[in-house]
Design a protein around this motif. Structure first.
Motif, mmCIF file in Angstrom:
data_model
loop_
_atom_site.group_PDB
_atom_site.id
_atom_site.type_symbol
_atom_site.label_atom_id
_atom_site.label_comp_id
_atom_site.label_asym_id
_atom_site.label_seq_id
_atom_site.Cartn_x
_atom_site.Cartn_y
_atom_site.Cartn_z
ATOM 1 N N SER A 68 -15.226 -17.371 38.423
ATOM 2 C CA SER A 68 -14.778 -18.135 37.260
ATOM 3 C C SER A 68 -15.889 -19.060 36.802
ATOM 4 O O SER A 68 -16.634 -19.600 37.629
ATOM 5 N N TRP A 85 -4.944 -6.524 29.640
ATOM 6 C CA TRP A 85 -5.695 -7.759 29.776
ATOM 7 C C TRP A 85 -6.077 -7.897 31.236
ATOM 8 O O TRP A 85 -5.332 -7.481 32.135
ATOM 9 N N ALA A 86 -7.228 -8.471 31.487
ATOM 10 C CA ALA A 86 -7.785 -8.523 32.839
ATOM 11 C C ALA A 86 -6.815 -9.142 33.844
ATOM 12 O O ALA A 86 -6.572 -8.577 34.914
ATOM 13 N N ALA A 87 -6.253 -10.283 33.533
ATOM 14 C CA ALA A 87 -5.367 -10.974 34.481
ATOM 15 C C ALA A 87 -4.148 -10.122 34.824
ATOM 16 O O ALA A 87 -3.753 -10.027 35.990
ATOM 17 N N GLU A 126 -10.256 -4.222 28.343
ATOM 18 C CA GLU A 126 -9.133 -4.820 27.624
ATOM 19 C C GLU A 126 -8.790 -3.995 26.379
ATOM 20 O O GLU A 126 -9.572 -3.153 25.956
ATOM 21 N N GLU A 153 -4.740 -17.377 34.498
ATOM 22 C CA GLU A 153 -3.613 -16.448 34.397
ATOM 23 C C GLU A 153 -3.353 -15.753 35.735
ATOM 24 O O GLU A 153 -2.211 -15.597 36.147
ATOM 25 N N GLN A 205 -8.837 -16.056 32.170
ATOM 26 C CA GLN A 205 -8.175 -15.001 32.929
ATOM 27 C C GLN A 205 -7.918 -15.469 34.358
ATOM 28 O O GLN A 205 -6.914 -15.102 34.958
ATOM 29 N N THR A 206 -8.801 -16.300 34.884
ATOM 30 C CA THR A 206 -8.621 -16.816 36.243
ATOM 31 C C THR A 206 -7.350 -17.641 36.340
ATOM 32 O O THR A 206 -6.575 -17.483 37.292
#
Length: 149
Positions: free
Chosen positions: A119, A98-100, A40, A136, A133-134
């Motif tokens: 998650s 960002w991860a998502a 990130e 998202e 993030q999950t």
């Protein structure tokens, strides 16, 4: 059914459950896999001077280098897991996202038809404070998402 599965991992014990599940699914379906690790954006501190720390250029370079090294380590181990199962897998490291956002973008760019990720399943205040993030990925994904807990 699914021919190209994206598996997201951050190298944590929980993410390993998602990786293991995704690889077993890919093996059973004869699917190829893209294994993704994301670094990130570097944290930039809002305050400066006597009010708090300031990230220097050296701090940011160090952060990027550490992210690259950690990502390489995580992806090497994940690739070894895929190889043990005989799953055709490519590894990808994305920086400064960002991860998502990276998960959804890579899934679309690579033509993946399923995303597998782990998650914590946090609820309530914990989810609000820590973010998810999950959630998202689920909210913005154009392909099915398999969430492993």
């Amino acid at each position: 059914m699914y021919t190209h599965i994206l598996i997201a991992t951050d190298g944590s014990e929980l993410a390993q459950k998602g990786l293991d599940h995704g690889l077993k699914l890919a093996k059973g379906l004869g699917s190829k896999v893209a294994i993704l690790n994301v670094t990130e954006p570097a944290p930039i501190f809002a305050s400066a001077g006597m009010y708090g720390p300031v990230a220097t250029a050296e701090d940011i370079v160090s952060y990027h280098k550490a992210g690259e090294e950690y990502g390489a380590k995580v992806l090497k181990a994940a690739k070894a897991d895929a190889d043990k199962l005989g799953v055709d897998a490519e590894t990808l490291h994305v920086e400064e996202m960002w991860a998502a956002e990276a998960i959804n973008q890579v899934a679309q760019e690579r033509g993946c038809d399923l995303i597998v990720m782990a998650s914590h399943g946090r609820r309530g205040l914990g989810r609000l404070i820590l973010g998810s993030q999950t959630v998202e990925v689920l909210t913005h994904s154009k392909v099915p998402v398999l969430v492993v807990r």
